[in-house]
Design a protein around this motif. Structure first.
Motif, PDB file in Angstrom:
ATOM      1  N   GLU A 145      -9.254  -3.665  60.718  1.00  0.00           N
ATOM      2  CA  GLU A 145      -8.888  -3.992  59.451  1.00  0.00           C
ATOM      3  C   GLU A 145      -9.393  -2.870  58.459  1.00  0.00           C
ATOM      4  O   GLU A 145      -8.398  -2.660  57.578  1.00  0.00           O
ATOM      5  CB  GLU A 145      -9.919  -5.169  58.955  1.00  0.00           C
ATOM      6  CG  GLU A 145      -9.464  -5.815  57.591  1.00  0.00           C
ATOM      7  CD  GLU A 145     -10.075  -7.110  57.322  1.00  0.00           C
ATOM      8  OE1 GLU A 145     -10.555  -7.301  56.010  1.00  0.00           O
ATOM      9  OE2 GLU A 145     -10.757  -7.727  58.162  1.00  0.00           O
ATOM     10  N   ALA A 146     -10.136  -2.023  58.517  1.00  0.00           N
ATOM     11  CA  ALA A 146     -10.344  -1.014  57.591  1.00  0.00           C
ATOM     12  C   ALA A 146      -9.561   0.115  57.727  1.00  0.00           C
ATOM     13  O   ALA A 146      -8.957   0.767  56.786  1.00  0.00           O
ATOM     14  CB  ALA A 146     -11.862  -0.479  57.967  1.00  0.00           C
ATOM     15  N   LYS A 147      -8.901   0.290  59.162  1.00  0.00           N
ATOM     16  CA  LYS A 147      -7.953   1.509  59.228  1.00  0.00           C
ATOM     17  C   LYS A 147      -6.496   1.051  58.960  1.00  0.00           C
ATOM     18  O   LYS A 147      -5.736   1.747  58.290  1.00  0.00           O
ATOM     19  CB  LYS A 147      -7.741   1.347  61.068  1.00  0.00           C
ATOM     20  CG  LYS A 147      -8.945   2.257  61.467  1.00  0.00           C
ATOM     21  CD  LYS A 147      -8.328   2.564  63.095  1.00  0.00           C
ATOM     22  CE  LYS A 147      -9.687   3.236  63.716  1.00  0.00           C
ATOM     23  NZ  LYS A 147      -9.764   3.276  65.239  1.00  0.00           N
ATOM     24  N   ASN A 148      -6.294  -0.448  58.922  1.00  0.00           N
ATOM     25  CA  ASN A 148      -5.249  -0.996  58.512  1.00  0.00           C
ATOM     26  C   ASN A 148      -5.096  -0.821  56.874  1.00  0.00           C
ATOM     27  O   ASN A 148      -4.291  -0.565  56.155  1.00  0.00           O
ATOM     28  CB  ASN A 148      -4.849  -2.481  58.691  1.00  0.00           C
ATOM     29  CG  ASN A 148      -4.477  -2.430  60.060  1.00  0.00           C
ATOM     30  OD1 ASN A 148      -4.072  -1.479  60.877  1.00  0.00           O
ATOM     31  ND2 ASN A 148      -4.803  -3.689  60.653  1.00  0.00           N
ATOM     32  N   PHE A 149      -6.234  -1.418  56.022  1.00  0.00           N
ATOM     33  CA  PHE A 149      -6.367  -1.082  54.759  1.00  0.00           C
ATOM     34  C   PHE A 149      -6.184   0.312  54.452  1.00  0.00           C
ATOM     35  O   PHE A 149      -5.466   0.471  53.301  1.00  0.00           O
ATOM     36  CB  PHE A 149      -7.539  -1.591  54.348  1.00  0.00           C
ATOM     37  CG  PHE A 149      -8.027  -1.752  52.968  1.00  0.00           C
ATOM     38  CD1 PHE A 149      -7.310  -2.507  52.058  1.00  0.00           C
ATOM     39  CD2 PHE A 149      -8.750  -0.755  52.275  1.00  0.00           C
ATOM     40  CE1 PHE A 149      -7.528  -2.543  50.499  1.00  0.00           C
ATOM     41  CE2 PHE A 149      -8.996  -0.505  51.125  1.00  0.00           C
ATOM     42  CZ  PHE A 149      -8.389  -1.486  50.132  1.00  0.00           C
ATOM     43  N   ASP A 150      -6.702   1.360  55.053  1.00  0.00           N
ATOM     44  CA  ASP A 150      -6.682   2.716  54.752  1.00  0.00           C
ATOM     45  C   ASP A 150      -5.134   3.114  54.781  1.00  0.00           C
ATOM     46  O   ASP A 150      -4.557   3.857  53.987  1.00  0.00           O
ATOM     47  CB  ASP A 150      -7.446   3.591  55.390  1.00  0.00           C
ATOM     48  CG  ASP A 150      -8.768   3.339  55.206  1.00  0.00           C
ATOM     49  OD1 ASP A 150      -9.467   3.056  54.044  1.00  0.00           O
ATOM     50  OD2 ASP A 150      -9.652   4.059  56.115  1.00  0.00           O
ATOM     51  N   ALA A 151      -4.459   2.515  55.863  1.00  0.00           N
ATOM     52  CA  ALA A 151      -3.104   2.991  56.037  1.00  0.00           C
ATOM     53  C   ALA A 151      -2.160   2.311  54.979  1.00  0.00           C
ATOM     54  O   ALA A 151      -1.326   2.982  54.326  1.00  0.00           O
ATOM     55  CB  ALA A 151      -2.747   2.470  57.293  1.00  0.00           C
ATOM     56  N   PHE A 152      -2.484   0.919  54.422  1.00  0.00           N
ATOM     57  CA  PHE A 152      -1.888   0.439  53.333  1.00  0.00           C
ATOM     58  C   PHE A 152      -2.132   1.226  52.141  1.00  0.00           C
ATOM     59  O   PHE A 152      -0.987   1.370  51.352  1.00  0.00           O
ATOM     60  CB  PHE A 152      -2.297  -1.009  53.354  1.00  0.00           C
ATOM     61  CG  PHE A 152      -1.937  -1.586  52.121  1.00  0.00           C
ATOM     62  CD1 PHE A 152      -0.507  -2.093  52.041  1.00  0.00           C
ATOM     63  CD2 PHE A 152      -2.672  -1.884  50.933  1.00  0.00           C
ATOM     64  CE1 PHE A 152       0.108  -2.770  51.044  1.00  0.00           C
ATOM     65  CE2 PHE A 152      -2.179  -2.562  49.951  1.00  0.00           C
ATOM     66  CZ  PHE A 152      -0.830  -3.007  49.829  1.00  0.00           C
TER      67      PHE A 152
END
Length: 50
Positions: free
Chosen positions: A20-27
């Motif tokens: 989730e943290a990786k997805n948030f950073d990418a977003f």
């Protein structure tokens, strides 16, 4: 709360939290790129109108 036992893994971030943290950073990175791109376009348009 004296009877509550914590797992030794309780301190470790869960895999889904890491994802989730990786997805948030990418977003966030993608949104920053969009704002930078269209922000420049809007500023150019405002300059040409003024």
């Amino acid at each position: 709360m004296e009877n509550v036992k914590t797992s030794p893994d309780a301190e470790q971030p869960h895999d889904s939290m890491v994802d989730e943290a990786k997805n948030f950073d990418a977003f966030i990175k993608a949104m920053v790129q969009v704002v930078e791109k269209y922000g420049r376009f809007v500023l150019q348009e405002l300059d040409s109108v003024a």
